[in-house]
Scaffold this motif. Structure first.
Motif, PDB file in Angstrom:
ATOM      1  N   ARG A 191       0.826  -1.211   0.000  1.00 26.61           N
ATOM      2  CA  ARG A 191       0.000   0.000   0.000  1.00 26.61           C
ATOM      3  C   ARG A 191       0.862   1.265   0.000  1.00 26.61           C
ATOM      4  O   ARG A 191       0.532   2.262  -0.646  1.00 26.61           O
ATOM      5  N   THR A 204      -4.512   4.610  -0.884  1.00 24.43           N
ATOM      6  CA  THR A 204      -4.390   3.163  -1.000  1.00 24.43           C
ATOM      7  C   THR A 204      -4.656   2.452   0.315  1.00 24.43           C
ATOM      8  O   THR A 204      -4.820   1.232   0.336  1.00 24.43           O
ATOM      9  N   GLN A 220       0.820   3.836  -3.258  1.00 30.45           N
ATOM     10  CA  GLN A 220       0.520   5.253  -3.061  1.00 30.45           C
ATOM     11  C   GLN A 220       1.638   6.124  -3.629  1.00 30.45           C
ATOM     12  O   GLN A 220       1.374   7.169  -4.240  1.00 30.45           O
ATOM     13  N   LEU A 234      -7.123  -2.798  -4.374  1.00 30.21           N
ATOM     14  CA  LEU A 234      -5.775  -2.393  -4.765  1.00 30.21           C
ATOM     15  C   LEU A 234      -5.469  -2.827  -6.196  1.00 30.21           C
ATOM     16  O   LEU A 234      -4.559  -2.328  -6.810  1.00 30.21           O
ATOM     17  N   TRP A 268      -2.262   2.523 -10.442  1.00 28.92           N
ATOM     18  CA  TRP A 268      -2.193   3.611  -9.463  1.00 28.92           C
ATOM     19  C   TRP A 268      -1.410   4.810 -10.005  1.00 28.92           C
ATOM     20  O   TRP A 268      -1.730   5.964  -9.694  1.00 28.92           O
TER      21      TRP A 268
END
Length: 285
Positions: free
Chosen positions: A197, A279, A201, A285, A264
């Protein structure tokens, strides 16, 4: 990417002419295996080297040597890219966070150097060390990225710089310290999941930087975003494991899959908004 002849950053700490050498005291066989995996796969193992149980962080010194023309060009490129991140994140912090941005210092080294997170060398890959709030980068990694991993182009290299700066952004926002605190208290598998995560991000924040660079500087050329997306693909955990001839093991992932890293980055690029990069608050995800 249009970068030649543009303003560079003053926050570059160039150690490439300093004495360097091989790392020592990094915690025996376990740390050696980690470094060798990093060297073979070209991945960032700083989060593991930062672990006090496996990181001694001692450096033996040797001759630094002269800078080649390629070294000088890479240093100029990194300096310009860093300057772009400074201007963009300063603007974003004022508009979206409501406070000034404190720029990160980027350490250029050649061979090996020391950080508050332990020893750094070419095997660790570029990384951000929250202990001294600096990004560490051996620009030889750009050659590894292009030749061994198939991620060519100036903007692929810029994405790497922007990703590490994004970890500093997370640190400035208080996200990184909280996430790492939790990681120290949970199992390895859960710690890895939190690391994913964190990294995704940072990819999203890199996309935000790319969007603003395009709008503010006009530095992004046709094909540049494709270079960044390809770089994100090549350094996805699943791709790295397959290319290393290993079985894909999701519970060991620390950065996310190729698809996740690309998605992302695209999210940040399309929105330009920090709020879209949460995130930690999503199950998708």
């Amino acid at each position: 990417m249009k970068w030649q002849g543009r303003r560079g950053s003053r926050n570059i700490e160039d150690r490439r002419r300093m004495s360097v050498g091989k790392t020592a005291g990094v915690g025996g066989i376990g740390a050696l295996v980690i470094v060798l995996i990093g060297a073979f796969m070209g991945v960032d193992v700083s989060s593991l080297l930062n672990n006090p149980t496996i990181s001694g962080g001692q450096i033996q010194t040797g001759a630094g040597g002269e800078l080649t023309e390629a070294d000088k060009r890479a240093g100029q490129f990194v300096s310009v890219t860093l300057a772009d991140t400074e201007e963009i994140w300063d603007s974003i912090f004022r508009e979206q966070v409501g406070k000034p941005y404190k720029p990160v210092t980027l350490v250029l080294f050649k061979g090996a150097t020391q950080s508050a997170c332990g020893g750094a060398n070419g095997a660790t890959g570029p990384f951000y060390c929250p202990g001294d709030k600096k990004v560490f980068l051996d620009t030889a990694f750009f050659s590894t990225l292009a030749r061994q991993m198939g991620a060519k182009g100036d903007f692929a290299a810029a994405y790497v710089v922007a990703h590490e700066v994004a970890h500093h952004v997370q640190d400035e926002l208080g996200i990184l310290s909280k996430a790492n605190q939790i990681r120290r208290q949970v199992s390895t598998e859960k710690s890895n999941a939190i690391s994913v995560r964190i990294e995704l991000q940072a990819d999203c924040y890199s996309g935000i930087w790319a969007r603003h660079a395009k709008e503010r500087f006009g530095s992004i050329e046709r094909g540049d975003i494709a270079e960044a997306m390809n770089a994100a693909k090549q350094i996805g955990d699943d791709t790295l494991q397959r290319n290393a001839g290993r079985r894909v093991m999701p519970h060991t992932f620390t950065h996310g899959t190729s698809e996740q890293r690309q998605r992302w980055f695209r999210t940040g690029f399309e929105s330009g908004d920090l709020a879209t990069c949460d995130t930690f608050g999503t199950d998708n995800l």
